[in-house]
Design a protein around this motif. Structure first.
Motif, short mmCIF file in Angstrom:
data_model
loop_
_atom_site.label_atom_id
_atom_site.label_comp_id
_atom_site.label_asym_id
_atom_site.label_seq_id
_atom_site.Cartn_x
_atom_site.Cartn_y
_atom_site.Cartn_z
N TRP A 58 48.12 29.92 37.69
CA TRP A 58 46.85 29.39 37.20
C TRP A 58 46.64 27.98 37.75
O TRP A 58 45.55 27.63 38.22
CB TRP A 58 46.83 29.37 35.67
CG TRP A 58 46.61 30.71 35.05
CD1 TRP A 58 47.37 31.82 35.20
CD2 TRP A 58 45.55 31.08 34.17
NE1 TRP A 58 46.87 32.86 34.45
CE2 TRP A 58 45.75 32.43 33.81
CE3 TRP A 58 44.47 30.39 33.63
CZ2 TRP A 58 44.90 33.10 32.96
CZ3 TRP A 58 43.62 31.07 32.76
CH2 TRP A 58 43.83 32.41 32.45
N THR A 201 44.27 42.04 28.31
CA THR A 201 43.60 40.92 27.65
C THR A 201 43.23 39.84 28.66
O THR A 201 42.11 39.32 28.66
CB THR A 201 44.51 40.33 26.56
OG1 THR A 201 44.79 41.34 25.58
CG2 THR A 201 43.84 39.14 25.88
N VAL A 202 44.18 39.51 29.53
CA VAL A 202 43.90 38.51 30.56
C VAL A 202 42.78 38.98 31.48
O VAL A 202 41.84 38.23 31.78
CB VAL A 202 45.17 38.22 31.38
CG1 VAL A 202 44.88 37.23 32.50
CG2 VAL A 202 46.28 37.68 30.49
N CYS A 205 39.30 39.03 29.61
CA CYS A 205 38.81 37.67 29.35
C CYS A 205 38.30 37.01 30.62
O CYS A 205 37.23 36.38 30.62
CB CYS A 205 39.92 36.82 28.72
SG CYS A 205 40.35 37.28 27.03
N MET A 206 39.04 37.15 31.70
CA MET A 206 38.60 36.54 32.95
C MET A 206 37.34 37.20 33.48
O MET A 206 36.46 36.52 34.03
CB MET A 206 39.72 36.63 33.99
CG MET A 206 40.93 35.76 33.70
SD MET A 206 40.51 34.01 33.45
CE MET A 206 39.68 33.63 34.98
N ILE A 363 43.42 39.17 39.15
CA ILE A 363 43.39 38.05 38.19
C ILE A 363 43.51 36.71 38.92
O ILE A 363 42.78 35.76 38.61
CB ILE A 363 44.51 38.22 37.15
CG1 ILE A 363 44.20 39.41 36.24
CG2 ILE A 363 44.68 36.96 36.32
CD1 ILE A 363 45.30 39.76 35.27
N ALA A 411 43.17 33.95 27.45
CA ALA A 411 43.74 34.56 28.65
C ALA A 411 44.99 33.81 29.11
O ALA A 411 45.99 34.43 29.50
CB ALA A 411 42.70 34.59 29.77
N SER A 415 48.76 35.35 29.24
CA SER A 415 49.51 35.27 30.49
C SER A 415 50.85 34.57 30.29
O SER A 415 51.89 35.04 30.76
CB SER A 415 48.68 34.51 31.54
OG SER A 415 49.44 34.25 32.69
#
Length: 576
Positions: A58, A201-202, A205-206, A363, A411, A415
């Motif tokens: 990230w 979920t990640v 959300c992204m 992602i 997110a 992660s």
């Protein structure tokens, strides 16, 4: 016109019938393979993909997008392809050799521990330093995951101190302890479903956040095309950071270990209670209340006794003599039967590639696109310096709104938590594989978590948020330095014909269910390119061919050169 014979007209539909039936048969066969793969063989790819979009990724993706826009999306894709290639090699190694601890760490021990000439020299100059580097990578990874999750908690709860976020996020190891041992011979589906839920979920959300920011999709897709932009000032260094943060050493250990699991054989042992109250009352209608109370007390005492035994067993250090028959060289190691390898290996490769490209690359690309749309092209342009996790949250909250910023924090939390669980498991694999350190999985996970928790707490208490970025950068540099030392033995092992050999066994089909034969038939076409020693297929070589080995060594050279460049740049005072 009327010279067309009627019998020829009748022959045409009859001739079409076999082809239509063949097509339907092929569709049904393909559907069975797909359904069988989804039901039984998915899981390893998603678990391994978690390591490739951890909080370290990230930070690097946010920096790349905020400084260079969409131009480095090609590097994200290239790093994902490198990761998929190496992860497939790790999966093949575990699948072919997968009988009792045949992961990458164990093979490094078999290769270096008991050499015929000067074994101590190999141990102290190669094996133990490689173990130390692997442990450094595990601790560095866990440190980054702890900090990333702590940042996410601080974003969701602004009054929460950073040190408290680190302490709370470290408690996720208790959840892993409750799931048993996902590294056993059989997969733990509850664990895989938990990781899959966090990954989804990640991703969701992204995707929602991306839909709310103004993305120039034409320019974004053009960023996946190679260009000379990466050679401009600073872009090459950031590109190296993306590759170093994406291809994770601990995931290679984990993928090779999970590939040893048997996902086909159904357990024939049924766990039935020895005695139950319902069966006692039904068989003995004269069961009095006094005897029932006595029975309950005995059951309660038995329960406490079972709990005591389970607790002591969980923290038991296994004596070395119980593992005296473990192989010490590859000559003493026996690989899996050929039928079992064929039933797993191609499913594993598909699972790895689809999961890494469909989740990890997607992602990472979304994070970079988000940073580009907000910081490079949007309202955050000209804010000065690369964007951090705190900057991204604040700007999303101000531009898009509080819900989008909350999704960003959620997110990041998902992660960090999923990556932290994976890093803890990888620590168990490394210690047991390299040293045969046979302590309980629970104790090993607690030790691994404490090793990552201590530096995180020191930084959180002493310097707070200002020191988080520095520690994250240091952890990614450590991972980049360790990676070539892990990649080289992986490529060497999977290119060895003596190690990647599978032999058929006359009793293997009777030990497995009926669908084993169906899977062997499904994979017969896929295995035609494999080197077969004789027509009966008794011995098959799954080692890398020359092209695959050349690609692997080219990746090794590229990563090593990137690390040298990064170290020299850091020594000259450049920043990430």
């Amino acid at each position: 016109m009327c010279g067309l014979p009627t019998d020829r007209l009748a022959v045409v539909p009859n001739a079409q019938q076999p082809s239509g039936a063949t097509a339907r048969s092929r569709i049904r066969s393909t559907s069975r393979v797909v359904v069988n793969h989804i039901v039984k063989h998915t899981g390893v790819g998603i678990v391994c993909a978690v390591a490739y979009f951890d909080p370290g990724n990230w930070g690097v993706d946010l920096q790349a997008g905020s400084q260079f826009g969409y131009k480095l999306l090609f590097i994200v894709l290239l790093a994902g392809l490198f990761a998929a290639f190496l992860q497939v090699l790790a999966s093949r190694l575990g699948c072919v050799t997968g009988l009792a601890r045949s992961d990458l760490a164990s093979h490094c021990r078999l290769l270096l521990y008991n050499r015929p000439k000067r074994p101590r020299l190999y141990r102290w100059l190669l094996l133990y330093p490689l173990y130390a580097l692997s442990e450094i990578a595990i601790i560095s990874t866990d440190l980054a995951e702890l900090l990333g999750s702590a940042i996410a908690l601080c974003l969701l709860f602004p009054r929460l101190p950073l040190w408290a976020g680190v302490l709370l996020t470290a408690s996720d190891v208790l959840l892993l302890l409750a799931l048993g041992n996902p590294l056993g011979g059989r997969p733990v589906r509850l664990f895989e479903l938990l990781i899959a839920a966090l990954v989804l979920t990640v991703l969701v959300c992204m995707a929602i956040i991306i839909s709310k920011v103004g993305v120039h999709w034409g320019q974004a897709f053009y960023g996946f095309v190679p260009s000379n932009s990466i050679f401009k000032s600073g872009a090459l260094y950031t590109s190296i950071g993306i590759i170093g943060a994406t291809v994770m050493p601990h995931s290679l250990f984990l993928g090779s270990a999970l590939a040893t699991q048997d996902r086909i054989t159904s357990s024939t042992e049924l766990t039935k209670p020895v005695f139950s109250v319902s069966s006692a009352t039904s068989s003995q209608s004269g069961f009095t209340s006094a005897s029932l109370a006595t029975f309950r007390r005995s059951r309660l005492q038995s329960g406490f006794q079972h709990f005591k035994v389970a607790f002591l067993t969980a923290f038991r250090i296994v004596p070395v003599e119980e593992f005296a028959n473990n192989p010490t060289t590859h000559a003493e190691h026996e690989n899996r039967p050929l039928a079992i390898v064929r039933a797993h290996i191609y499913h594993g490769m598909v699972d790895i590639v689809v999961s890494l490209l469909g989740f990890a690359v997607a992602i990472n690309a979304m994070i970079l696109i988000l940073a580009s749309a907000v910081f490079f092209y949007g309202s955050g342009k000209g804010s000065g310096g690369p964007a951090s996790l705190f900057d991204a949250y604040d700007l999303l909250r101000d531009i898009v709104g509080k819900p989008a910023a909350t999704l960003f924090a959620l997110a990041l939390l998902a992660s960090g938590q999923s990556s932290s669980i994976i890093a803890t498991m990888a620590g168990q694999i490394v210690s047991e594989g390299f040293l045969r350190w046979r302590i309980s999985p629970i104790l090993r996970r607690l030790i691994t978590r404490c090793l990552g928790l201590i530096p995180s707490m020191i930084v959180a208490v002493s310097v707070g948020r200002s020191g988080v970025d520095t520690l994250l950068v240091a952890s990614q540099v450590a991972l980049s330095i360790v990676l070539p030392f892990i990649v080289f033995p992986l490529i060497w092992l999977t290119s060895s014909s003596s190690i990647m050999i599978a032999k058929s066994s006359p009793i293997q089909l009777s030990e497995h269910p009926q669908n084993t034969q169906e899977q062997l038939q499904d994979h017969s076409d896929e295995s035609r390119g494999v080197d077969v020693e004789d027509a009966s297929g008794e011995t098959v070589n799954f080692a890398n061919n020359r092209f695959v080995a050349a690609v692997g060594y080219a990746i090794f050279v590229l990563v090593a050169a990137a690390n040298v460049y990064a170290i020299v740049s850091l020594a000259m005072g450049q920043e990430l």
